[in-house]
Motif scaffolding. Structure first.
Motif, PDB file in Angstrom:
ATOM      1  N   ASP A  45      11.680   3.567  -6.491  1.00 42.91           N
ATOM      2  CA  ASP A  45      10.772   4.239  -5.553  1.00 42.91           C
ATOM      3  C   ASP A  45       9.845   5.183  -6.321  1.00 42.91           C
ATOM      4  O   ASP A  45       8.642   5.231  -6.084  1.00 42.91           O
ATOM      5  CB  ASP A  45      11.612   5.005  -4.520  1.00 42.91           C
ATOM      6  CG  ASP A  45      10.744   5.794  -3.548  1.00 42.91           C
ATOM      7  OD1 ASP A  45       9.961   5.170  -2.808  1.00 42.91           O
ATOM      8  OD2 ASP A  45      10.854   7.033  -3.544  1.00 42.91           O
TER       9      ASP A  45
ATOM     10  N   LYS B 128      15.054   1.338   2.973  1.00 39.67           N
ATOM     11  CA  LYS B 128      14.793   2.700   3.459  1.00 39.67           C
ATOM     12  C   LYS B 128      16.086   3.501   3.591  1.00 39.67           C
ATOM     13  O   LYS B 128      16.149   4.655   3.167  1.00 39.67           O
ATOM     14  CB  LYS B 128      14.116   2.634   4.820  1.00 39.67           C
ATOM     15  CG  LYS B 128      12.652   2.995   4.770  1.00 39.67           C
ATOM     16  CD  LYS B 128      12.126   3.195   6.181  1.00 39.67           C
ATOM     17  CE  LYS B 128      10.635   2.985   6.210  1.00 39.67           C
ATOM     18  NZ  LYS B 128      10.167   2.423   7.461  1.00 39.67           N
TER      19      LYS B 128
ATOM     20  N   LEU C 230      17.707   4.192   0.224  1.00 34.35           N
ATOM     21  CA  LEU C 230      16.945   5.213  -0.492  1.00 34.35           C
ATOM     22  C   LEU C 230      17.229   6.590   0.094  1.00 34.35           C
ATOM     23  O   LEU C 230      17.462   7.555  -0.645  1.00 34.35           O
ATOM     24  CB  LEU C 230      15.448   4.869  -0.415  1.00 34.35           C
ATOM     25  CG  LEU C 230      14.481   5.815  -1.120  1.00 34.35           C
ATOM     26  CD1 LEU C 230      14.797   5.918  -2.606  1.00 34.35           C
ATOM     27  CD2 LEU C 230      13.040   5.335  -0.933  1.00 34.35           C
TER      28      LEU C 230
ATOM     29  N   PHE D  94       7.160   1.404  -6.513  1.00 31.68           N
ATOM     30  CA  PHE D  94       7.363   0.102  -5.877  1.00 31.68           C
ATOM     31  C   PHE D  94       7.505   0.266  -4.362  1.00 31.68           C
ATOM     32  O   PHE D  94       8.114   1.241  -3.890  1.00 31.68           O
ATOM     33  CB  PHE D  94       8.619  -0.574  -6.438  1.00 31.68           C
ATOM     34  CG  PHE D  94       8.446  -1.109  -7.831  1.00 31.68           C
ATOM     35  CD1 PHE D  94       7.555  -2.142  -8.091  1.00 31.68           C
ATOM     36  CD2 PHE D  94       9.172  -0.580  -8.886  1.00 31.68           C
ATOM     37  CE1 PHE D  94       7.382  -2.633  -9.383  1.00 31.68           C
ATOM     38  CE2 PHE D  94       9.010  -1.060 -10.185  1.00 31.68           C
ATOM     39  CZ  PHE D  94       8.122  -2.090 -10.429  1.00 31.68           C
ATOM     40  N   SER D  95       6.957  -0.696  -3.623  1.00 35.11           N
ATOM     41  CA  SER D  95       7.060  -0.680  -2.162  1.00 35.11           C
ATOM     42  C   SER D  95       8.466  -1.104  -1.741  1.00 35.11           C
ATOM     43  O   SER D  95       9.235  -1.616  -2.555  1.00 35.11           O
ATOM     44  CB  SER D  95       6.036  -1.629  -1.555  1.00 35.11           C
ATOM     45  OG  SER D  95       6.420  -2.960  -1.833  1.00 35.11           O
ATOM     46  N   GLU D  96       8.765  -0.918  -0.460  1.00 33.07           N
ATOM     47  CA  GLU D  96      10.077  -1.341   0.045  1.00 33.07           C
ATOM     48  C   GLU D  96      10.329  -2.822  -0.220  1.00 33.07           C
ATOM     49  O   GLU D  96      11.419  -3.215  -0.619  1.00 33.07           O
ATOM     50  CB  GLU D  96      10.152  -1.120   1.553  1.00 33.07           C
ATOM     51  CG  GLU D  96      10.562   0.276   1.932  1.00 33.07           C
ATOM     52  CD  GLU D  96      10.170   0.571   3.360  1.00 33.07           C
ATOM     53  OE1 GLU D  96      10.497  -0.242   4.243  1.00 33.07           O
ATOM     54  OE2 GLU D  96       9.508   1.603   3.582  1.00 33.07           O
TER      55      GLU D  96
END
Ligand SMILES: [Zn+2]
Lengths: 268, 200
Positions: free
Chosen positions: B160, B181, B184, B164-166
Protein backbone atom coordinates in the motif's frame (compact mmCIF):
# COMPACT_ATOMS: atom_id res chain seq x y z
CA UNK A 1 -24.07 6.34 13.08
CA UNK A 2 -24.41 2.60 12.64
CA UNK A 3 -21.43 0.55 13.64
CA UNK A 4 -21.12 -1.10 10.23
CA UNK A 5 -20.89 2.21 8.41
CA UNK A 6 -18.13 3.30 10.80
CA UNK A 7 -16.21 0.11 10.00
CA UNK A 8 -16.57 0.75 6.28
CA UNK A 9 -15.34 4.35 6.62
CA UNK A 10 -12.38 3.24 8.69
CA UNK A 11 -11.40 0.67 6.05
CA UNK A 12 -11.33 3.53 3.55
CA UNK A 13 -9.22 5.64 5.86
CA UNK A 14 -6.69 2.91 6.55
CA UNK A 15 -4.36 3.44 3.61
CA UNK A 16 -1.23 5.40 2.78
CA UNK A 17 -2.93 6.26 -0.49
CA UNK A 18 -5.72 8.21 1.22
CA UNK A 19 -4.78 11.48 -0.44
CA UNK A 20 -4.80 9.83 -3.85
CA UNK A 21 -8.31 8.40 -3.55
CA UNK A 22 -11.02 9.89 -5.79
CA UNK A 23 -12.36 13.19 -4.34
CA UNK A 24 -15.93 11.85 -4.22
CA UNK A 25 -14.85 8.89 -2.07
CA UNK A 26 -12.96 11.14 0.32
CA UNK A 27 -15.79 13.67 0.48
CA UNK A 28 -18.17 10.93 1.53
CA UNK A 29 -15.89 9.80 4.35
CA UNK A 30 -15.27 13.36 5.46
CA UNK A 31 -18.97 14.03 5.73
CA UNK A 32 -19.10 11.06 8.09
CA UNK A 33 -16.16 12.33 10.10
CA UNK A 34 -17.93 15.60 10.83
CA UNK A 35 -20.54 13.73 12.79
CA UNK A 36 -18.44 10.90 14.26
CA UNK A 37 -15.81 11.70 16.84
CA UNK A 38 -14.45 8.15 17.07
CA UNK A 39 -13.82 7.91 13.35
CA UNK A 40 -12.25 11.36 13.46
CA UNK A 41 -9.75 10.13 16.04
CA UNK A 42 -9.18 7.04 13.89
CA UNK A 43 -8.50 9.21 10.83
CA UNK A 44 -6.08 11.39 12.75
CA UNK A 45 -4.12 8.35 13.95
CA UNK A 46 -4.06 6.87 10.45
CA UNK A 47 -2.61 10.05 8.95
CA UNK A 48 -0.08 10.12 11.76
CA UNK A 49 0.85 6.55 10.83
CA UNK A 50 1.37 7.71 7.23
CA UNK A 51 3.75 10.36 8.52
CA UNK A 52 5.65 7.75 10.54
CA UNK A 53 5.87 5.34 7.59
CA UNK A 54 6.98 8.25 5.43
CA UNK A 55 10.03 8.58 7.66
CA UNK A 56 11.27 5.15 6.59
CA UNK A 57 14.30 5.57 4.35
CA UNK A 58 14.14 3.75 1.05
CA UNK A 59 16.94 1.29 0.63
CA UNK A 60 18.54 1.18 -2.79
CA UNK A 61 19.83 -2.10 -4.15
CA UNK A 62 23.60 -2.45 -3.66
CA UNK A 63 25.56 -1.73 -6.82
CA UNK A 64 27.13 -5.20 -6.81
CA UNK A 65 23.66 -6.74 -6.80
CA UNK A 66 22.56 -4.49 -9.65
CA UNK A 67 25.62 -5.48 -11.63
CA UNK A 68 24.79 -9.15 -11.13
CA UNK A 69 21.16 -8.57 -12.07
CA UNK A 70 22.14 -6.67 -15.19
CA UNK A 71 24.48 -9.47 -16.20
CA UNK A 72 21.79 -12.08 -15.56
CA UNK A 73 19.27 -10.14 -17.61
CA UNK A 74 21.62 -9.50 -20.49
CA UNK A 75 22.85 -13.04 -20.63
CA UNK A 76 19.30 -14.39 -20.45
CA UNK A 77 17.84 -11.90 -22.91
CA UNK A 78 18.58 -14.15 -25.89
CA UNK A 79 15.48 -16.39 -26.11
CA UNK A 80 17.02 -19.65 -27.42
CA UNK A 81 19.24 -20.02 -24.38
CA UNK A 82 16.75 -19.01 -21.71
CA UNK A 83 15.88 -22.50 -20.54
CA UNK A 84 19.47 -23.70 -20.52
CA UNK A 85 20.65 -20.60 -18.65
CA UNK A 86 17.84 -21.10 -16.18
CA UNK A 87 18.86 -24.71 -15.69
CA UNK A 88 22.44 -23.60 -15.27
CA UNK A 89 21.44 -21.01 -12.71
CA UNK A 90 19.48 -23.59 -10.73
CA UNK A 91 22.34 -26.05 -10.95
CA UNK A 92 24.63 -23.31 -9.75
CA UNK A 93 22.45 -22.84 -6.69
CA UNK A 94 22.42 -26.56 -6.01
CA UNK A 95 26.17 -26.69 -6.40
CA UNK A 96 26.57 -23.90 -3.91
CA UNK A 97 24.47 -25.78 -1.40
CA UNK A 98 26.34 -28.99 -2.04
CA UNK A 99 29.72 -27.32 -1.73
CA UNK A 100 28.73 -25.51 1.44
CA UNK A 101 27.85 -28.80 3.08
CA UNK A 102 30.76 -30.63 1.58
CA UNK A 103 33.16 -27.95 2.69
CA UNK A 104 32.32 -28.77 6.27
CA UNK A 105 32.34 -32.54 5.91
CA UNK A 106 35.00 -33.17 3.36
CA UNK A 107 37.21 -30.12 3.68
CA UNK A 108 40.41 -30.71 1.72
CA UNK A 109 39.31 -33.97 0.15
CA UNK A 110 36.88 -32.03 -2.00
CA UNK A 111 39.46 -30.06 -3.86
CA UNK A 112 41.48 -33.17 -4.64
CA UNK A 113 38.42 -34.83 -6.14
CA UNK A 114 37.66 -31.76 -8.19
CA UNK A 115 41.24 -31.42 -9.33
CA UNK A 116 40.98 -34.83 -10.98
CA UNK A 117 38.07 -33.67 -13.06
CA UNK A 118 38.99 -31.55 -16.07
CA UNK A 119 35.63 -29.76 -15.92
CA UNK A 120 36.43 -28.21 -12.55
CA UNK A 121 39.00 -25.85 -14.04
CA UNK A 122 36.67 -25.11 -16.90
CA UNK A 123 33.97 -24.21 -14.45
CA UNK A 124 36.23 -21.84 -12.58
CA UNK A 125 37.42 -20.19 -15.79
CA UNK A 126 33.88 -20.03 -17.12
CA UNK A 127 32.72 -18.30 -13.97
CA UNK A 128 35.63 -15.87 -14.01
CA UNK A 129 34.86 -14.95 -17.63
CA UNK A 130 31.18 -14.48 -16.76
CA UNK A 131 32.15 -12.16 -13.95
CA UNK A 132 34.48 -10.27 -16.25
CA UNK A 133 31.54 -9.78 -18.65
CA UNK A 134 29.49 -8.47 -15.75
CA UNK A 135 32.19 -5.91 -15.11
CA UNK A 136 32.22 -4.94 -18.80
CA UNK A 137 28.49 -4.59 -19.18
CA UNK A 138 27.30 -3.55 -15.75
CA UNK A 139 25.77 -0.10 -15.43
CA UNK A 140 28.01 0.67 -12.47
CA UNK A 141 30.88 -1.82 -12.61
CA UNK A 142 33.04 0.24 -10.28
CA UNK A 143 31.84 1.08 -6.81
CA UNK A 144 35.00 2.67 -5.60
CA UNK A 145 36.76 4.79 -8.14
CA UNK A 146 40.46 4.56 -7.88
CA UNK A 147 42.18 7.47 -6.27
CA UNK A 148 44.97 4.97 -5.81
CA UNK A 149 45.27 1.58 -4.19
CA UNK A 150 45.28 3.19 -0.75
CA UNK A 151 41.70 4.24 -1.29
CA UNK A 152 40.54 1.07 -2.96
CA UNK A 153 41.87 -1.45 -0.44
CA UNK A 154 40.34 0.02 2.73
CA UNK A 155 37.01 0.22 0.92
CA UNK A 156 36.81 -3.58 1.02
CA UNK A 157 36.99 -3.64 4.81
CA UNK A 158 33.71 -4.85 6.25
CA UNK A 159 32.47 -5.80 2.79
CA UNK A 160 34.42 -9.05 2.64
CA UNK A 161 35.14 -11.79 5.14
CA UNK A 162 38.82 -11.76 4.20
CA UNK A 163 41.48 -9.19 3.38
CA UNK A 164 42.29 -9.17 -0.33
CA UNK A 165 46.06 -9.03 -0.58
CA UNK A 166 47.19 -6.85 -3.46
CA UNK A 167 50.52 -5.05 -3.34
CA UNK A 168 50.52 -3.87 -6.93
CA UNK A 169 49.07 -0.36 -7.09
CA UNK A 170 48.83 -0.12 -10.87
CA UNK A 171 51.29 1.61 -13.17
CA UNK A 172 51.44 3.30 -16.55
CA UNK A 173 50.88 0.11 -18.47
CA UNK A 174 48.16 -1.23 -16.19
CA UNK A 175 46.42 1.72 -14.49
CA UNK A 176 44.07 0.73 -11.69
CA UNK A 177 40.53 1.97 -12.42
CA UNK A 178 38.76 0.98 -9.23
CA UNK A 179 37.10 -1.85 -7.42
CA UNK A 180 33.85 -3.48 -6.48
CA UNK A 181 32.46 -6.60 -4.85
CA UNK A 182 31.75 -9.61 -7.05
CA UNK A 183 30.87 -13.25 -6.71
CA UNK A 184 32.86 -16.19 -7.93
CA UNK A 185 31.00 -19.49 -7.71
CA UNK A 186 29.85 -19.62 -4.11
CA UNK A 187 31.91 -16.83 -2.60
CA UNK A 188 32.45 -13.14 -2.53
CA UNK A 189 35.42 -11.75 -4.40
CA UNK A 190 37.27 -8.47 -4.34
CA UNK A 191 37.14 -7.11 -7.88
CA UNK A 192 39.95 -4.85 -9.06
CA UNK A 193 39.60 -3.32 -12.49
CA UNK A 194 42.76 -2.49 -14.44
CA UNK A 195 43.17 -1.24 -17.96
CA UNK A 196 45.64 -2.20 -20.62
CA UNK A 197 45.24 0.33 -23.44
CA UNK A 198 41.66 -0.22 -24.62
CA UNK A 199 41.28 -3.52 -22.82
CA UNK A 200 39.71 -3.98 -19.45
CA UNK A 201 41.48 -6.44 -17.19
CA UNK A 202 39.54 -7.72 -14.22
CA UNK A 203 41.30 -9.19 -11.22
CA UNK A 204 39.28 -11.32 -8.81
CA UNK A 205 40.75 -12.06 -5.40
CA UNK A 206 38.91 -14.63 -3.31
CA UNK A 207 39.34 -17.24 -0.62
CA UNK A 208 40.73 -20.30 -2.40
CA UNK A 209 39.75 -22.81 0.27
CA UNK A 210 37.48 -25.58 -0.96
CA UNK A 211 37.52 -24.39 -4.56
CA UNK A 212 38.09 -26.75 -7.45
CA UNK A 213 41.57 -25.43 -7.91
CA UNK A 214 43.73 -26.40 -10.86
CA UNK A 215 46.86 -27.87 -9.31
CA UNK A 216 48.54 -28.69 -12.56
CA UNK A 217 49.85 -25.31 -13.50
CA UNK A 218 51.36 -25.09 -16.93
CA UNK A 219 53.40 -21.98 -16.15
CA UNK A 220 55.54 -20.91 -13.31
CA UNK A 221 55.62 -17.20 -12.64
CA UNK A 222 57.95 -16.10 -9.87
CA UNK A 223 57.96 -19.63 -8.55
CA UNK A 224 54.20 -19.65 -8.34
CA UNK A 225 52.32 -22.26 -10.25
CA UNK A 226 49.92 -20.49 -12.56
CA UNK A 227 47.58 -21.61 -15.23
CA UNK A 228 46.64 -19.82 -18.41
CA UNK A 229 43.30 -20.67 -19.97
CA UNK A 230 41.28 -19.44 -22.90
CA UNK A 231 37.53 -19.27 -22.95
CA UNK A 232 35.12 -17.56 -25.32
CA UNK A 233 37.77 -15.27 -26.70
CA UNK A 234 39.11 -14.24 -23.30
CA UNK A 235 42.36 -15.10 -21.57
CA UNK A 236 42.31 -16.08 -17.94
CA UNK A 237 45.33 -16.42 -15.68
CA UNK A 238 44.80 -18.27 -12.43
CA UNK A 239 47.19 -18.47 -9.53
CA UNK A 240 47.17 -18.89 -5.82
CA UNK A 241 49.14 -17.20 -3.10
CA UNK A 242 48.78 -18.31 0.49
CA UNK A 243 45.09 -19.00 0.99
CA UNK A 244 43.89 -16.58 -1.66
CA UNK A 245 43.02 -17.33 -5.26
CA UNK A 246 43.64 -14.82 -8.03
CA UNK A 247 41.97 -14.79 -11.42
CA UNK A 248 42.91 -12.27 -14.11
CA UNK A 249 40.56 -12.09 -17.07
CA UNK A 250 40.77 -9.96 -20.18
CA UNK A 251 40.63 -9.95 -23.93
CA UNK A 252 44.13 -8.49 -23.80
CA UNK A 253 46.79 -10.87 -25.14
CA UNK A 254 48.22 -13.63 -22.98
CA UNK A 255 51.64 -11.96 -22.68
CA UNK A 256 50.14 -8.80 -21.22
CA UNK A 257 48.16 -10.86 -18.78
CA UNK A 258 51.26 -12.71 -17.64
CA UNK A 259 53.11 -9.43 -17.28
CA UNK A 260 50.36 -8.12 -15.03
CA UNK A 261 50.31 -11.42 -13.17
CA UNK A 262 54.02 -11.06 -12.55
CA UNK A 263 53.56 -7.53 -11.21
CA UNK A 264 50.83 -8.65 -8.86
CA UNK A 265 52.89 -11.56 -7.51
CA UNK A 266 56.01 -9.45 -7.14
CA UNK A 267 54.11 -6.52 -5.65
CA UNK A 268 55.48 -3.90 -8.03
CA UNK B 1 32.48 8.09 -5.74
CA UNK B 2 30.88 5.86 -8.30
CA UNK B 3 31.92 6.13 -11.88
CA UNK B 4 30.85 4.47 -15.03
CA UNK B 5 33.32 2.43 -16.95
CA UNK B 6 32.03 2.03 -20.46
CA UNK B 7 33.06 -0.95 -22.56
CA UNK B 8 36.07 0.16 -24.57
CA UNK B 9 35.30 1.64 -27.96
CA UNK B 10 35.45 -0.93 -30.73
CA UNK B 11 35.56 -3.69 -28.20
CA UNK B 12 32.89 -5.80 -29.84
CA UNK B 13 33.90 -5.19 -33.42
CA UNK B 14 37.52 -6.05 -32.74
CA UNK B 15 36.43 -9.47 -31.51
CA UNK B 16 33.92 -10.70 -34.07
CA UNK B 17 34.43 -14.27 -32.93
CA UNK B 18 33.62 -13.38 -29.36
CA UNK B 19 30.82 -15.40 -27.85
CA UNK B 20 29.31 -12.35 -26.29
CA UNK B 21 29.46 -10.28 -29.48
CA UNK B 22 27.46 -12.97 -31.21
CA UNK B 23 24.90 -12.97 -28.45
CA UNK B 24 24.61 -9.19 -28.64
CA UNK B 25 23.95 -9.14 -32.37
CA UNK B 26 21.40 -11.95 -32.14
CA UNK B 27 19.56 -10.46 -29.24
CA UNK B 28 16.11 -9.15 -30.18
CA UNK B 29 15.85 -5.50 -29.15
CA UNK B 30 12.48 -6.33 -27.59
CA UNK B 31 14.10 -8.70 -25.12
CA UNK B 32 16.72 -6.18 -24.04
CA UNK B 33 14.09 -3.47 -23.73
CA UNK B 34 12.20 -5.78 -21.40
CA UNK B 35 15.38 -6.47 -19.46
CA UNK B 36 16.02 -2.75 -19.09
CA UNK B 37 12.51 -2.16 -17.76
CA UNK B 38 12.88 -5.00 -15.27
CA UNK B 39 16.20 -3.61 -14.12
CA UNK B 40 14.60 -0.21 -13.45
CA UNK B 41 12.60 -1.87 -10.68
CA UNK B 42 15.66 -3.23 -8.88
CA UNK B 43 15.66 -0.54 -6.17
CA UNK B 44 11.94 -0.81 -5.44
CA UNK B 45 12.12 -4.61 -5.31
CA UNK B 46 15.18 -4.57 -3.09
CA UNK B 47 13.60 -2.04 -0.73
CA UNK B 48 10.55 -4.31 -0.41
CA UNK B 49 12.68 -7.44 -0.04
CA UNK B 50 14.84 -5.78 2.59
CA UNK B 51 11.80 -5.07 4.74
CA UNK B 52 10.39 -8.55 4.25
CA UNK B 53 13.56 -10.35 5.24
CA UNK B 54 15.84 -10.21 8.24
CA UNK B 55 19.19 -9.91 6.49
CA UNK B 56 20.57 -8.00 3.56
CA UNK B 57 21.92 -11.21 2.03
CA UNK B 58 18.45 -12.78 2.15
CA UNK B 59 17.03 -9.73 0.41
CA UNK B 60 19.70 -9.95 -2.29
CA UNK B 61 18.95 -13.63 -2.89
CA UNK B 62 15.27 -12.85 -3.08
CA UNK B 63 15.72 -10.12 -5.67
CA UNK B 64 18.08 -12.27 -7.70
CA UNK B 65 15.59 -15.14 -7.55
CA UNK B 66 12.86 -12.72 -8.65
CA UNK B 67 14.86 -11.62 -11.68
CA UNK B 68 15.63 -15.18 -12.73
CA UNK B 69 11.96 -16.11 -12.42
CA UNK B 70 10.87 -12.97 -14.28
CA UNK B 71 13.12 -13.77 -17.21
CA UNK B 72 11.96 -17.36 -17.28
CA UNK B 73 8.31 -16.29 -17.22
CA UNK B 74 8.78 -13.37 -19.57
CA UNK B 75 6.32 -14.74 -22.11
CA UNK B 76 3.63 -14.74 -19.47
CA UNK B 77 3.86 -11.01 -18.97
CA UNK B 78 1.14 -9.17 -20.86
CA UNK B 79 2.32 -5.93 -22.41
CA UNK B 80 0.17 -3.03 -21.31
CA UNK B 81 -0.30 -4.43 -17.82
CA UNK B 82 1.63 -3.25 -14.79
CA UNK B 83 5.16 -4.67 -14.95
CA UNK B 84 5.94 -3.39 -11.47
CA UNK B 85 3.00 -5.23 -9.92
CA UNK B 86 3.94 -8.34 -11.90
CA UNK B 87 7.47 -8.26 -10.53
CA UNK B 88 6.31 -7.68 -6.96
CA UNK B 89 4.03 -10.67 -7.32
CA UNK B 90 6.96 -12.81 -8.45
CA UNK B 91 9.02 -11.56 -5.52
CA UNK B 92 6.26 -12.38 -3.10
CA UNK B 93 5.91 -15.90 -4.54
CA UNK B 94 9.65 -16.34 -4.32
CA UNK B 95 9.49 -15.33 -0.68
CA UNK B 96 6.67 -17.76 0.07
CA UNK B 97 8.76 -20.51 -1.51
CA UNK B 98 11.72 -19.47 0.62
CA UNK B 99 9.53 -19.55 3.72
CA UNK B 100 8.27 -22.99 2.76
CA UNK B 101 11.82 -24.16 2.29
CA UNK B 102 12.57 -22.85 5.76
CA UNK B 103 9.55 -24.85 6.93
CA UNK B 104 7.73 -21.86 8.28
CA UNK B 105 4.26 -22.27 6.93
CA UNK B 106 2.76 -19.07 5.52
CA UNK B 107 -0.60 -20.34 6.72
CA UNK B 108 0.70 -20.33 10.26
CA UNK B 109 1.80 -16.77 9.66
CA UNK B 110 -1.67 -15.90 8.44
CA UNK B 111 -3.11 -17.37 11.60
CA UNK B 112 -0.68 -15.21 13.58
CA UNK B 113 -1.99 -12.18 11.82
CA UNK B 114 -5.59 -13.00 12.65
CA UNK B 115 -4.58 -13.39 16.29
CA UNK B 116 -2.67 -10.12 16.33
CA UNK B 117 -5.65 -8.36 14.85
CA UNK B 118 -8.00 -9.77 17.47
CA UNK B 119 -5.70 -8.82 20.29
CA UNK B 120 -5.30 -5.28 19.16
CA UNK B 121 -8.71 -4.45 17.80
CA UNK B 122 -10.04 -3.52 21.21
CA UNK B 123 -7.51 -0.84 21.82
CA UNK B 124 -7.02 1.04 18.64
CA UNK B 125 -8.73 4.15 19.85
CA UNK B 126 -6.48 6.02 22.14
CA UNK B 127 -7.06 9.51 20.89
CA UNK B 128 -4.46 12.20 21.39
CA UNK B 129 -2.48 9.91 23.64
CA UNK B 130 -1.70 7.64 20.68
CA UNK B 131 -1.12 10.56 18.32
CA UNK B 132 1.44 11.97 20.68
CA UNK B 133 3.32 8.68 20.78
CA UNK B 134 3.17 8.16 17.04
CA UNK B 135 4.79 11.55 16.59
CA UNK B 136 7.69 10.55 18.77
CA UNK B 137 8.63 7.24 17.14
CA UNK B 138 11.96 7.18 15.36
CA UNK B 139 12.92 5.21 12.25
CA UNK B 140 14.31 2.32 14.30
CA UNK B 141 10.99 2.02 16.16
CA UNK B 142 9.08 1.88 12.89
CA UNK B 143 11.46 -0.72 11.49
CA UNK B 144 11.21 -2.86 14.63
CA UNK B 145 7.45 -2.59 14.75
CA UNK B 146 7.17 -3.57 11.08
CA UNK B 147 9.56 -6.46 11.58
CA UNK B 148 7.46 -7.76 14.48
CA UNK B 149 4.37 -8.09 12.26
CA UNK B 150 3.51 -11.25 10.40
CA UNK B 151 4.85 -11.43 6.84
CA UNK B 152 1.31 -11.02 5.54
CA UNK B 153 0.56 -7.92 7.56
CA UNK B 154 3.91 -6.39 6.71
CA UNK B 155 3.45 -7.12 2.99
CA UNK B 156 0.06 -5.51 2.73
CA UNK B 157 1.22 -2.36 4.53
CA UNK B 158 4.36 -2.05 2.39
CA UNK B 159 2.54 -2.69 -0.87
CA UNK B 160 0.00 0.00 0.00
CA UNK B 161 2.88 2.31 0.89
CA UNK B 162 4.41 1.53 -2.53
CA UNK B 163 1.27 3.02 -4.05
CA UNK B 164 -0.29 -0.19 -5.36
CA UNK B 165 -4.08 -0.17 -5.73
CA UNK B 166 -6.32 -2.68 -3.97
CA UNK B 167 -6.64 -4.67 -7.18
CA UNK B 168 -2.89 -4.73 -7.66
CA UNK B 169 -2.30 -5.77 -4.06
CA UNK B 170 -4.87 -8.54 -4.48
CA UNK B 171 -3.05 -9.77 -7.55
CA UNK B 172 0.37 -9.56 -5.88
CA UNK B 173 -0.80 -11.36 -2.75
CA UNK B 174 -3.07 -13.78 -4.62
CA UNK B 175 -6.11 -12.93 -2.52
CA UNK B 176 -9.61 -11.67 -3.22
CA UNK B 177 -9.74 -7.94 -3.98
CA UNK B 178 -12.56 -7.58 -1.48
CA UNK B 179 -10.34 -8.66 1.41
CA UNK B 180 -7.46 -6.25 0.79
CA UNK B 181 -9.09 -3.27 2.52
CA UNK B 182 -9.90 -5.19 5.68
CA UNK B 183 -6.49 -6.91 5.77
CA UNK B 184 -4.81 -3.56 5.37
CA UNK B 185 -6.95 -1.93 8.04
CA UNK B 186 -6.19 -4.74 10.49
CA UNK B 187 -2.49 -4.70 9.75
CA UNK B 188 -2.24 -0.94 10.18
CA UNK B 189 -4.17 -1.06 13.42
CA UNK B 190 -1.75 -3.67 14.74
CA UNK B 191 1.18 -1.58 13.62
CA UNK B 192 -0.18 1.52 15.31
CA UNK B 193 -0.69 -0.37 18.53
CA UNK B 194 2.93 -1.56 18.44
CA UNK B 195 4.23 1.89 17.61
CA UNK B 196 2.29 3.41 20.47
CA UNK B 197 4.18 1.02 22.74
CA UNK B 198 7.55 2.11 21.31
CA UNK B 199 6.67 5.79 21.64
CA UNK B 200 6.17 5.51 25.39
ZN1 LIG C 1 -17.82 6.57 12.56
Amino acid sequence: MTESSCAEHRRRLATSRWSTLPPEARAEVERHLQGCEECRAFAKAERELDAALGRLPRQAAPEALKARLAATLRAEAAPPSVSSRWAKWRDGRKLRLVSATAAVVLAGALSVVFALRPSATERLVDEAVNDHLRVLYATHPIEIESGGIHQVKPWFEGRLDFAPVLDFAGDEEFPLQGGSIGYLLDRKAAVFVFKRRLHVVTLFVFRAEGLPWPYLGNRTLDGVSARLEQSRGFNALLFRQRDLGYALVSDADANSLERLGHKIMAGH
Amino acid sequence: MVSRLAAPQGYLSSKPESWYAKRVSERPSQASAFAARVLEQADALYNFARRLTHQASEAEDLVQDTFARAIQARDQFQEGTNLRAWLFRILRNAQLDALRRAQRSPLAKLADEEREAEDDSREFLRGDFEIDRLRRVVVADIENALASLSAEARSVILLDLEGFSELEIASIMSCAAGTVKSRLARARTTLRAKLAEYGK
